[in-house]
Design a protein around this motif. Structure first.
Motif, short mmCIF file in Angstrom:
data_model
loop_
_atom_site.label_atom_id
_atom_site.label_comp_id
_atom_site.label_asym_id
_atom_site.label_seq_id
_atom_site.Cartn_x
_atom_site.Cartn_y
_atom_site.Cartn_z
N UNK A 238 0.98 -1.33 0.39
CA UNK A 238 0.19 -0.18 -0.50
C UNK A 238 0.57 1.39 0.09
N UNK A 239 2.33 1.27 1.04
CA UNK A 239 2.51 2.08 0.68
C UNK A 239 3.41 2.73 -1.08
N UNK A 240 3.66 1.36 -1.23
CA UNK A 240 4.35 1.76 -2.53
C UNK A 240 3.68 2.39 -3.46
N UNK A 241 2.16 1.49 -3.01
CA UNK A 241 1.84 2.22 -4.53
C UNK A 241 1.30 3.52 -4.07
N UNK A 242 0.74 3.99 -2.72
CA UNK A 242 0.68 4.94 -2.59
C UNK A 242 1.64 6.30 -3.32
N UNK B 76 6.59 4.16 11.00
CA UNK B 76 6.33 2.87 10.58
C UNK B 76 6.29 3.02 9.19
N UNK B 77 5.32 3.74 8.60
CA UNK B 77 5.47 4.42 6.87
C UNK B 77 6.63 3.86 6.55
N UNK B 78 7.65 4.90 7.40
CA UNK B 78 8.80 4.87 6.50
C UNK B 78 9.85 3.60 6.31
N UNK B 79 9.39 3.12 7.50
CA UNK B 79 10.40 1.32 7.48
C UNK B 79 9.62 0.80 5.90
N UNK B 80 7.91 0.78 6.50
CA UNK B 80 7.04 0.40 5.60
C UNK B 80 8.00 0.04 4.23
N UNK C 96 11.45 -1.00 3.65
CA UNK C 96 11.65 -2.87 3.82
C UNK C 96 11.39 -2.77 2.58
N UNK C 97 9.89 -1.94 2.17
CA UNK C 97 9.74 -2.66 0.58
C UNK C 97 9.94 -2.58 -0.50
N UNK C 98 10.95 -1.28 -0.66
CA UNK C 98 11.74 -1.43 -1.48
C UNK C 98 12.96 -2.41 -1.38
N UNK C 99 13.49 -2.43 -0.47
CA UNK C 99 14.31 -3.77 -0.17
C UNK C 99 14.40 -5.10 -0.66
N UNK C 100 12.83 -5.28 -0.42
CA UNK C 100 12.43 -7.16 -1.23
C UNK C 100 12.40 -7.00 -2.18
N UNK C 101 12.25 -5.92 -2.87
CA UNK C 101 11.16 -5.73 -4.06
C UNK C 101 12.29 -5.46 -4.72
N UNK C 102 13.97 -4.83 -4.77
CA UNK C 102 15.23 -4.63 -5.62
C UNK C 102 15.56 -5.92 -4.89
#
Length: 197
Positions: free
Chosen positions: A143-147, A168-172, A175-181
């Motif tokens: 959700x955070x990456x999409x928004x 929380x939003x920043x760390x999501x 983390x999401x970017x690292x996982x995606x990468x």
């Protein structure tokens, strides 16, 4: 399409004037959006000086592309954010030859395809993979990456929308970017080895 709301019509007229090089209109556009563009630049750029440079370059690009603004397709603020993010991602891409100076911000680099229309047919394939990978993330990260990257909200706006602490939003996001990468890197490796898929 639908008849335009008065405010949308005003925005369209403003951008027409900007496209014609009307200085008062250019100044009005700048005054209205400089805060928003700066905030976005500051989130993505590693230093204040680079954020300020990026803001100036973004407005030059906005003035140059003003005649392409279509109020039937996007609100003016959405258009400004799209051009702004596209420019920032271009800038980070050019920098990513020296990624050691970027820290976390290098992780926005591969997100370019989400914001930029694919340049060729191959680009569509990459975009589909990217969207599928984003869809596989844990809910909050997705959700955070999409928004932030697709819809153009700031992290603070997303934290208000989700009623979640900004930290929380920043760390999501990170983390999401690292996982995606990681996923995309392994996709690229596997893509080379397995041609039967």
């Amino acid at each position: 399409g639908e008849p335009l709301e008065p405010a949308e019509h005003d925005d369209w007229l403003l951008m027409q004037k900007v496209g014609e090089g009307d200085e008062a209109a250019m100044a009005e556009l700048y005054d209205r959006f400089v805060g928003l563009v700066y905030k976005t630049s500051r989130q993505m750029m590693p230093s204040r000086a680079e954020a300020e440079d990026a803001v100036q370059e973004t407005f030059i690009r906005l003035w140059q592309t003003a005649d392409r603004f279509d109020p039937n397709r996007a609100k003016l603020v959405t258009w400004v954010m799209l051009i702004s993010r596209r420019h920032l991602i271009d800038r980070l891409r050019r920098k990513s030859a020296r990624p050691e100076q970027l820290g976390l911000d290098s992780s926005v680099d591969f997100l370019g395809p989400v914001v930029m229309p694919p340049r060729d047919v191959g680009g569509n394939h990459d975009l589909e993979i990217l969207q599928r990978r984003v869809a596989e993330l844990p809910e909050l990260q997705r959700v955070v990456i999409e928004r932030t990257y697709i819809q153009g909200f700031t992290l603070r706006e997303v934290s208000e929308q989700l009623n979640a602490p900004l930290g929380t939003v920043k760390s999501a996001l990170s983390r999401g970017l690292a996982r995606l990468r990681d996923r995309l890197m392994s996709d690229n490796k596997n893509h080379g080895q397995d041609s039967s898929a």
